[in-house]
Design an enzyme around this catalytic site. Structure first.
Site, mmCIF file in Angstrom:
data_model
loop_
_atom_site.group_PDB
_atom_site.id
_atom_site.type_symbol
_atom_site.label_atom_id
_atom_site.label_comp_id
_atom_site.label_asym_id
_atom_site.label_seq_id
_atom_site.Cartn_x
_atom_site.Cartn_y
_atom_site.Cartn_z
ATOM 1 N N PHE A 197 0.820 -1.222 0.000
ATOM 2 C CA PHE A 197 0.000 0.000 0.000
ATOM 3 C C PHE A 197 0.849 1.264 0.000
ATOM 4 O O PHE A 197 0.400 2.318 0.417
ATOM 5 C CB PHE A 197 -0.992 -0.011 1.170
ATOM 6 N N ILE B 118 -10.658 -1.826 -18.620
ATOM 7 C CA ILE B 118 -10.506 -2.769 -17.503
ATOM 8 C C ILE B 118 -9.974 -4.068 -18.100
ATOM 9 O O ILE B 118 -10.689 -4.812 -18.769
ATOM 10 C CB ILE B 118 -11.842 -2.980 -16.773
ATOM 11 N N PRO C 31 -11.139 -7.992 -15.385
ATOM 12 C CA PRO C 31 -12.332 -7.579 -14.631
ATOM 13 C C PRO C 31 -12.408 -8.167 -13.225
ATOM 14 O O PRO C 31 -12.814 -7.494 -12.285
ATOM 15 C CB PRO C 31 -13.495 -8.096 -15.483
ATOM 16 N N THR D 51 -9.932 -9.310 -11.099
ATOM 17 C CA THR D 51 -9.003 -8.736 -10.122
ATOM 18 C C THR D 51 -9.244 -7.239 -9.955
ATOM 19 O O THR D 51 -9.020 -6.686 -8.882
ATOM 20 C CB THR D 51 -7.549 -8.998 -10.542
ATOM 21 N N LYS E 5 -6.208 3.684 -17.318
ATOM 22 C CA LYS E 5 -5.824 4.905 -16.597
ATOM 23 C C LYS E 5 -5.394 4.632 -15.154
ATOM 24 O O LYS E 5 -5.019 5.555 -14.439
ATOM 25 C CB LYS E 5 -6.991 5.907 -16.610
ATOM 26 N N GLU F 127 -5.377 3.668 -6.812
ATOM 27 C CA GLU F 127 -5.564 4.837 -5.938
ATOM 28 C C GLU F 127 -7.026 5.276 -5.907
ATOM 29 O O GLU F 127 -7.577 5.515 -4.837
ATOM 30 C CB GLU F 127 -4.691 6.010 -6.389
#
Lengths: 749, 212, 327
Positions: free
Chosen positions: A251, A640, A643, A645, A712, A716
């Site tokens: 993280f 995507i 999809p 994960t 993109k 986050e």
């Protein structure tokens, strides 16, 4: 434009390619490599927050059975890469550098590592560490943020460069807030939060020769780590091997090299044995970064019909006294809404604490808590629906950079999310909805994060069994990197996913940046595509060269790859397995190395991912308990790729947001400069019972200006906006506005 | 297991024997064996690591994943550290070491427990099952399959503990509904936030009705 | 962790004998608290006596009481059919504590003996009179959000962390202990003590005594019992405040009441005056509020736990409402 990257009808979401290893315990993390003659290191931390070490008495520890060495600044070998004090600011208003472990007798923060005990077993090293006695010359420390906020300074980057994102920013009219018909002025506080991945930070350091180092290390970038330690030991990059095949969550705390890593490497060199060092859970609070405590103030002005006229946003974030840490707390405020006047001020407060590091959603998540709460406060002040208020101030281009968006489908997120959460049940006035004893509220929060594509290189080879094998230095901290790359490769080559392998997590593999900043799929993905296209071209050339076959006479543009076979458009009878093509040409394998470069389109377009989180909460009015009953996450993240994960990543981000909103709080006793919540018993993160069903929606429209895959980034925006969505829902339920997270029961009764 | 090239004995067997030999021949130390004083004395007299080890450790018999093991452990060694550091069974994870996260969950005599708070010496004679012992050869346990199917993990570090806990949760009768599962799985923290998928995996196995 | 001697005892007598002349020896059963404290060097016993082989696991009904062996596991008690039917308050309190794994390890005796979770007690570099008498109380002028509001002293404001004990003190349990001179019986309310000037002593058990069982008298509280726990997350956290409420109702009228609080004192906190105020009254929210007000008399807050003065009565009311079936 195709609707999705995966436009094939038979496309099925792929299970995680490393799933089997993870569910059987076969996946090996940094502390799980067996090396001959392995020794164990345990760190001794300082018990003061500022001062100097007068003496370290290690006699008892050295006498203890099994203890091999006690290493501190008193007896450490020379680390050639440590820079002397002249370039290392000890009282840095600005700048500075990472802590040089065991460099001298200075203590800058409590529980700073000051010695390492190396022993033949973990138990012996732990016991040895408890016997090290340290005397200090104590000095007065500063850890209390609130009491010292006045000492905040401008960041070094901003001083050097007025265009730095941390520099003071003004657009429009200076007095726009003062003259606005509706005003919201409020302060928001985010406490220090800890990444607390489940895997304790660990490193196994092994000097295979005097100038050759291998480390099994919990990091988010194998190449950056390689460079750091090559420099620290003044050896060539290729002499440092960094292995991080599996990383048990991070993280963000693997984005920096930390003192414990240096300590283990020093110890291994000094005792001439491989050394394994695993931090304790308490040390995870003091040695490997955290989300910095941040104070923010927002002044927001709007007209009565809901047009923003001004946003002034100031923030102060804490950093250490030896190293400056900055993050993009205020970026979202400058570009999210069509406010003609915006001012931002970013300041840093150096304290006697360890250096922070980006934590999921980094500054944007911090900033979004203030901005999206203020938006909710303003909507309430005007008496307007918060979604309507946001749509009224929607921007069709980036008002900060004055550039068009590469793509922006946030409006779609608002519309879809509204439906899924049941927004029509929400009451404009707070405190009106009930379910039994519980108050019910709805809230939402927007998130955004830059689509940052960096360079990456892939080595790919196709062998005569028809297997495609790729290598890349990128790490995977859990999002499913290999799974996504296998899908990109399969989509590009038509080779079945089970015939494709993606190896990652070693500095021995071709270059890639850090796994951070939501930049993996959009950086590594294009390199995978490029490598696969290069292989495809080689295959087509090879097939075209076979004059005798149908492929020899076909036009190259008619040759295509599907299901591991080569085919010709319009001639379905011609079919050749890729492996057979290689065999027929007496080739064992074909291979290629392809680099994909950072995007240049950022000079003309503002490229960002967007998210919209909706929360429905129950609040118990008498006891202040909050239960999040439903979350809807909507993301405009471009393509995507994976999809299954990707959905998990969004669920995970929302879970992190529940922690941020309701429970995470690293509390320090400033008399000692020591945390009092420093394990999973006191520092609460969400458990199963805290997490409701989380509904995920992806717009799934490619952004081909951002990168050829059209992605993109997701990691986050999965968390940015969740905490304010919950805080706003709590307000809608109770009429109580909590501006200092976390929203614990005591704040609501 | 590492075998000594000259004697053909495993390290554990050797340690055990050296302890026995040592105790047979040094009667003074026998009297105070396994006390901390004796150990530090041994260290001071430079009696060597092997003798130290013999003095410090006690034999323990464990059946781990169906295989009987005779180990020599220090009384202070936890089951978790013995599994990971002595037996190289690293599927059982250390997430906090204080009983606050569930990553180290194993089954002892069929019950889910935390190996980080279990002293290995206290498991003498017991049956221990770890994640490595859950599948039947190459055939995954239904819970392992369900975790893959429902993507009940991301980084994978809490996963072995979640799976061991999930199997026990069903066997205990605490998986009757979603709320029950969430409550009785709350001892297993997942920082990546795979909880809803884990719950789905457990529900599927529970509803599948297989004996697990 | 320091090295220690390790012994096994398989009878009560052998266990007690193993303690003689060794003030720094400790019994170990589940180990869920002791091993944790030893890892952090908060407790450093030089000898551990493993008592798991002592036959004290049974739960049996006899002569108007239920007797629960000291070595019965928390999960075993919580899932026991007789306990669930006749003493649901105990089952609910047990399941509100810790995690399924810990409840599978922790024993009833160990739960009673568990030590405070005060951060200052746990950090050996910080002052704590309980861990190191005379070093001061770090929490008194420190971060005391989790700390006590009843029965504190200037030397200690720690709370007892158990949920199970809150139910046991409410249900008039008795702790049966064995020592060198034989058995003695300690009313649950007198088992744990207030810190006074000797916070190092959690309870009235002598070092060479061991808990052998807990007895709960038969009661009529099984229809109207509730354990209400407020914590910082939905599960697996210690209480900010918890309340055990048990009522014996005749229609809407309260014949008998039992009330105790957790997270508020150095011991599980029985609320006898509040109980008395309920007897003979109709079960209404108003009556419960009056009882809660009585219950909170004498409470004293510190810098960060003033919210407990407001949360306390609210949790009492909620627990009573749930017990009475008003929710």
């Amino acid at each position: 434009m195709d609707d999705t990257f995966f436009d094939k009808k038979d496309y099925k979401p792929l299970d995680r390619v490393d799933g089997r290893m993870k569910v059987t315990g076969a996946a090996r993390y940094s502390a799980e490599y067996t090396l001959p003659n392995l020794a164990y290191g345990v760190l001794v931390g300082s018990t003061i927050a500022k001062g100097t070490i007068r003496s370290i008495d290690s006699k008892a520890a050295e006498r203890a059975p099994g203890v091999i060495a006690v290493i501190s600044h008193q007896n450490v070998i020379e680390v050639p890469g440590y820079q002397p004090d002249a370039t290392q600011s000890t009282e840095p208003k600005v700048g500075g550098g990472p802590l040089r472990v065991f460099y001298d007798n200075k203590v800058y923060s409590n529980d700073q590592p000051i010695a390492i005990v190396v022993a033949s077993s973990l138990e012996k090293a732990q016991y040895g560490a408890s016997l090290v006695k340290v005397q200090y010359n104590k000095e007065e420390h500063i850890t209390d943020f609130e009491a010292n906020a006045g000492k905040a300074v401008v960041a070094a980057a901003a001083k050097k460069n007025p265009k730095s994102p941390t520099a003071d920013y003004d657009r429009g009219q200076k007095d726009a807030f003062q003259t606005a018909p509706f005003k919201v002025e409020a302060e928001y506080v985010l406490p220090t939060e800890m990444h607390n991945p489940m895997e304790l930070q660990a490193i196994t350091a092994h000097w295979e020769a005097d100038d050759k180092l291998t480390i099994y290390d919990k990091v988010q970038g194998t190449k950056t780590t390689q460079k750091t330690f090559a420099k620290e030991w003044a050896i060539p990059d290729q002499n440092v091997k960094v292995i991080a095949t599996f990383v048990g969550g991070a993280f963000g705390n693997g984005l920096h090299s930390w003192p414990h890593e240096s300590a283990a490497i020093i110890a291994a060199k000094q005792v001439k044995r491989p050394v394994k060092l695993v931090l304790t859970r308490e040390q995870m609070f003091t040695m490997v970064g955290y989300r910095p405590r941040t104070w923010q103030k927002i002044q927001m002005g709007a007209t009565k019909d809901g047009k923003l006229v001004a946003i002034n946003h100031n923030s102060i974030g804490q950093t250490s006294v030896y190293e400056e840490f900055t993050e993009s707390t205020l970026a979202q405020t400058r570009m999210m809404y069509a406010s003609p006047s915006v001012s931002t001020r970013y300041r840093l407060l150096p304290l006697n604490v360890a250096t922070p590091i980006w934590m999921r959603g980094p500054g944007e998540a911090t900033g979004a808590f203030a901005l999206e709460s203020a938006m909710d406060e303003m909507a309430h002040a005007i008496g307007m629906d918060p979604i309507e208020f946001r749509i009224l101030n929607y921007t069709e281009s980036d008002p900060d950079k004055n550039m068009p968006w590469s793509t922006k489908f946030l409006r779609e997120c608002y519309e879809e999310g509204k439906k899924r959460i049941g927004w029509e049940n929400r009451k404009l006035k707070p405190g009106l909805l009930r379910d039994g004893e519980w108050l019910v509220g709805y809230g939402m929060g927007t998130g955004t994060f830059g689509a940052n594509r960096g360079p990456a290189t892939i080595h790919a080879e196709l062998n005569k069994d028809g297997n495609l094998v790729m290598h890349c230095a990128i790490t995977d901290i859990g999002p499913g990197t290999a799974t996504a790359m296998v899908q990109i490769a399969s989509n590009t080559t038509g080779i079945a996913t089970e015939k494709i392998v993606f190896h990652l997590g070693s500095s021995e593999f071709p270059n890639a940046g850090l796994q951070g900043g939501s930049s993996t799929v959009n950086s590594v993905g294009p390199a995978v595509q490029a490598a696969c296209n290069a292989l495809k071209q080689q295959l087509i050339t090879m097939a075209a060269g076979k004059n005798a076959s149908a492929f020899g006479s076909a036009k190259p543009e008619d040759i295509m790859l599907d299901q591991g076979n080569m085919q010709i458009t319009g001639n379905m009878s011609a079919k050749l397995a890729l492996g057979d093509l290689l065999k027929q040409n007496n080739v064992e394998k074909i291979e290629t190395t392809q680099e994909s470069k950072a995007s240049e389109n950022g000079k003309q377009y503002s490229m960002n991912a967007f998210s919209m989180h909706f929360a429905m909460v129950h609040v118990h009015p008498l006891t202040g308990q909050v239960r999040v009953k439903k979350i809807v996450c909507c993301a405009d993240a471009g393509t995507i790729v994976s999809p299954k994960t990707a959905e998990s990543q969004m669920i995970g981000g929302a879970t992190g947001g529940i922690g941020m909103a309701l429970m995470e709080d690293a509390v320090m006793d400033h008399r000692f400069g020591r945390y009092v919540t420093k394990d999973f018993g006191d520092y609460h993160v969400p458990v199963h019972a805290d997490v409701p069903d989380i509904d995920v929606y992806f717009v799934n429209k490619p952004d081909l200006l951002a990168d050829p895959v059209g992605s993109k980034g997701l990691g986050e925006i999965a968390i940015i906006g969740v905490a304010p969505a919950i805080a706003n829902a709590v307000f809608n339920a109770t009429g109580k506005r909590v501006r200092e997270l976390p929203i614990t029961p005591d704040k609501l009764i | 297991m590492n075998k000594n090239k000259t004697t053909g004995k495993s390290e554990e067997e050797e340690n055990h024997e050296s302890r026995r030999d040592f105790l047979k021949t040094t009667s003074i130390l026998t009297a105070i064996a396994v006390s901390p004083v004796a150990v530090s004395k041994a260290a001071e007299y430079n009696l060597g690591e092997k003798i130290n080890h013999a003095l410090e450790t006690t034999p323990v018999n464990l059946t781990i994943n169906g295989i009987k093991k005779q180990l020599a452990v220090e009384p202070r060694s936890t089951l978790l550290d013995v599994l990971r550091e002595q037996l190289n069974l690293t599927g059982t994870k250390k997430g906090c070491d204080y009983g606050q996260c569930g990553a180290c969950t194993v089954h002892v005599n069929g019950q889910r427990v935390l190996s980080c708070l279990s002293l290995a010496i206290m498991q003498d004679g017991k049956q221990v099952t770890t994640i490595e012992g859950l599948s039947k050869g190459d055939e995954l346990h239904p819970m392992q399959q369900a975790f893959i199917k429902h993507d009940g993990f991301q980084c994978g570090y809490c996963t072995p503990g979640q799976i061991m806990s999930a199997v026990a949760c069903i066997n205990e009768g605490h998986a009757e509904n979603k709320e029950d599962i969430k409550e009785f799985m709350s001892g297993n923290i997942c920082r990546c936030g795979a909880y809803p998928n884990i719950v789905k995996a457990i529900q599927e196995v529970k509803n599948g009705g297989q004996k697990i | 962790m320091i090295q220690f001697q390790f012994e096994r005892a398989s009878t009560v007598k052998a266990s007690v004998n193993a303690m003689v002349n060794n003030g720094n020896a400790r019994f170990i059963a589940g180990g869920t608290n002791l091993v944790d404290l030893m890892k952090r060097n908060v407790m450093t016993p030089t000898k551990l006596v493993d008592i798991n082989a002592v036959p004290l696991k049974d739960i049996q009904q006899k002569n108007g009481v239920i007797s629960i062996g000291a070595l019965a596991l928390n999960s075993q008690v919580a899932d026991n059919k007789i306990i669930q039917e006749k003493y649901p308050l105990l089952s609910k309190a047990l399941n509100a504590g810790a995690s399924a794994q810990i409840r599978n390890m922790a024993t009833v005796g160990g739960n009673i003996m568990q030590r405070t979770r005060c951060s200052y007690f746990y950090d050996t570099t910080l002052p704590c009179n309980k861990r190191q008498p005379g070093s001061g109380c770090g929490a008194l002028d420190g971060l005391n959000r989790m700390h006590a509001i009843f029965g504190t002293s200037k030397d200690c404001i720690a709370v007892h962390p158990s949920d199970m004990c809150v139910a046991l003190v409410a249900l008039d349990a008795t702790v049966v202990v064995a020592g060198p001179k034989g058995e003695r019986r300690i009313p649950f309310e007198e088992f744990h003590r207030l810190p006074g000037s000797q916070p190092a002593k959690d309870n009235t058990l002598q070092n060479n005594e061991m808990i052998i069982s807990v007895e709960i008298p038969d009661n009529e509280f099984n229809k109207n019992a509730h354990y209400f726990k407020v914590r910082d997350r939905a599960s697996y956290a210690f209480a900010l405040i918890s309340v055990a409420a048990a009522l014996n109702m005749d229609g809407k009228v309260i014949k008998e009441a039992r009330l105790a609080m957790g997270g508020v004192a150095h011991k599980p906190w029985r609320l006898k005056e509040a109980e008395k105020s309920l007897v003979g009254k109709q079960a209404t929210e108003e009556v419960f509020k009056q009882a809660a007000e009585i219950a909170m008399q004498g409470a004293k807050a510190y810098k960060y736990n003033a919210f407990k003065l407001k949360l306390g009565p609210n949790v009492i009311v909620e627990a009573l409402k749930n017990a009475a079936g008003l929710v």
